[in-house]
Design a protein around this motif. Structure first.
Motif: not given
Length: 552
Positions: A462, A464, A488-489, A492-494
């Motif tokens: 994935h 992110k 999470v990277k 970014v938002e997930l």
């Protein structure tokens, strides 16, 4: 030690058909199918000849992707009669998993049904093999799957590029009895006949190679533990693609001339109806299946007094469920079995006359001709009764190895032939074993083995996700549920739903995380190893799963 059976799977069926020609072999209540052993053997012989007519030979790998249709059990014996290796594909698999299995197994043929639950098998296969639509049947040339030549459809209205199962029967007319007999004469019972995929800690499923000798003898001893005879009739609602279906079910029956009464798709009402109509004496299932049957509103309407035995396995059995199976389902001699695919699969089983305490608190004792030891995890030394260590087993039941994975095989089976299960256990003075935990971080959800590494490998793709750890948390209905702790990277938002949506259609539904937690870091040991047990403990507290979780 007693003398093990030296039959091939096909030779076994010949012998049983000669001994019990008029006994029911295979009954499908809803389809009106009722084969005696003589008739069943003849159908299997015809399909074996048809496979030869198709060009399938000894050693070829033939995959089957289907629920418990009659063709499944017929193919189990037909492939065995010519020495082709039956590769069993999990019915819950999606495109990425199907592609991996067909490729890693070097399958030359695939038998499949139209669909299962929410998965269109035909569309999924066309996604994996786009060349299929325009291919001449039997002449498939796939860039992704170079070995795959034949796709055989089980059902009506054959899709493009495939041939129908009925065509196999027609091809049999061009193959003589002598050709089939010559194929059977060339076989050895120590040769591989079955390949089942079990996920590994490496993240990639491994093809467990099982021989005629493995599954004939394991099936026989399983049936012995239930005191099977030609008068027994076993309701089989567990899937054939698992050893639970094709060994604990099919082989336990055929080794004793007992009757197989499969249920195509698990449905508690269908199981109850089948037991009553066919006066089944035994029934198999994971605990969740038995619970669904016992709790069905129509349960009191069915006459289950014919029941005597069966097997509950796949996950730990709650004592109240066992009591109700004995009292309300009349299965006073129900047994518990434990094992893994690598051991064909049963290592230990309770006996019909064991007290209920042993049938709930333990997984029984070793099958006949099977060695079991509890070994110290650090030193490998054999531990005395009452001490926890790794359960190891040795004997006829140990697999030939993992297909094309010699290093993995060497890790699983030591130089002295002991299979290391990865399960923690304690054995008492009488040889009864209690499973106390797992060295491996495997999750068992509703009887399905879920290996965190496999899900982690997929989620790493994935865009992110920076890091992910997958582990099991308690659940009252399924035993365990899958949970993922995601980093999470940066920038970014997930969302939880995005993570689950990324999995849908790509990995089996039962592997999709039920819970997703976003974290900044993981608890570590001093040497930098992630402590999954601490992640699990935190989740149990935060989600208030102390009492076994929600009834999801």
């Amino acid at each position: 030690m007693s003398q093990p059976l030296e039959f091939t799977v096909g030779g076994l069926l010949d012998a049983v058909a000669a001994r019990f020609p008029d006994t029911d072999a295979l009954v499908y209540v809803d389809r009106g199918i009722r084969y005696s052993y003589r008739q069943f053997n003849e159908v299997c012989r015809q399909v074996a000849k048809g496979l030869l007519g198709l060009g399938i030979r000894k050693g070829d790998h033939v995959s089957i992707w289907a629920y418990n249709v009659p063709e499944w059990v017929i193919l189990q014996f037909a492939t065995a009669k010519i020495g082709a290796v039956l590769v069993t594909v999990n019915t819950n698999y999606k495109s990425a998993e199907l592609e991996y299995i067909l490729k890693q197994s070097d399958s030359t043929a695939l038998f499949l049904v139209k669909s299962f639950k929410d998965t269109d098998y035909v569309a999924t296969l066309n996604e994996v093999v786009p060349e299929l639509q325009g291919a001449q049947p039997g002449m498939l040339s796939s860039a992704t799957l170079p070995f795959l030549k034949h796709v055989v459809f089980i059902g009506e209205e054959t899709p493009g590029g495939m041939i129908n199962f009925e065509r196999i029967m027609a091809l049999a007319r061009d193959v003589s009895d002598e050709e089939l007999a010559a194929a059977e004469r060339s076989l050895d019972c120590r040769e591989v006949i079955n390949m089942q995929y079990t996920s590994g800690t490496t993240g990639f499923p491994k093809g467990v190679m099982l021989t005629h000798h493995n599954i004939v003898n394991n099936g026989f001893n399983i049936g012995e533990c239930m005191k099977f005879t030609e008068k027994d009739r076993l309701c089989i609602p567990v899937p054939f693609f698992h050893c639970f279906g094709c060994v604990l079910g099919v082989m336990a029956c055929v080794t004793h001339g007992s009757t197989m009464v499969p249920v195509e798709l698990f449905d508690p009402l269908a199981v109850l109806r089948t037991i009553e109509q066919e006066r089944c004496t035994a029934v198999h299932g994971v605990p969740t299946m038995f619970i669904a049957e016992l709790e069905h509103p129509d349960f009191p309407k069915f006459d289950l007094t014919s029941l005597r035995s069966g097997i509950m396995a796949g996950s730990p059995c709650p004592i109240e469920v066992m009591k109700r199976v004995i009292r309300d389902m009349h299965a006073a001699e129900i047994t518990i079995a434990y094992g893994q695919t690598e051991s064909s699969p049963v290592i230990t089983q309770t006996r019909t006359d064991d007290p209920i305490e042993l049938r709930v608190a333990t997984v029984g004792r070793a099958l006949p001709d099977v060695e079991v030891k509890i070994a110290d995890i650090e030193t490998g030394a054999v531990l005395p009764p009452g001490k926890q260590g790794e359960l190891c087993t040795r004997g006829y039941l140990v697999m030939k190895g993992y297909y094309k994975m010699p290093d993995e095989t060497a890790r699983a089976i030591d130089a002295e032939g002991w299979l290391h299960t990865g399960d923690l256990a304690v054995m008492d003075e009488n040889g009864y074993c209690k499973i106390t935990g797992r060295i491996k971080n495997m999750i068992i959800r509703g009887g399905e083995n879920v290996y965190p590494r496999e899900i982690e490998e997929y989620l790493y793709t994935h865009p992110k996700i920076s890091d992910v750890q997958v582990y099991g948390v308690p659940d009252r209905k399924y035993g365990e549920q899958v949970m993922a702790a995601v980093i999470v990277k940066k920038g970014v938002e997930l969302s939880e739903e995005e993570v689950r949506e990324f999995c849908r259609g790509k990995i089996a539904n039962y592997k999709i995380p039920r819970y997703v937690k976003f974290v900044d870091s993981y608890p570590m040991t001093a040497s930098g190893k992630i402590q999954k047990f601490k992640l699990r403990e935190m989740a149990v507290r935060e989600l208030q799963l102390e009492d076994g979780g929600e009834m999801a």
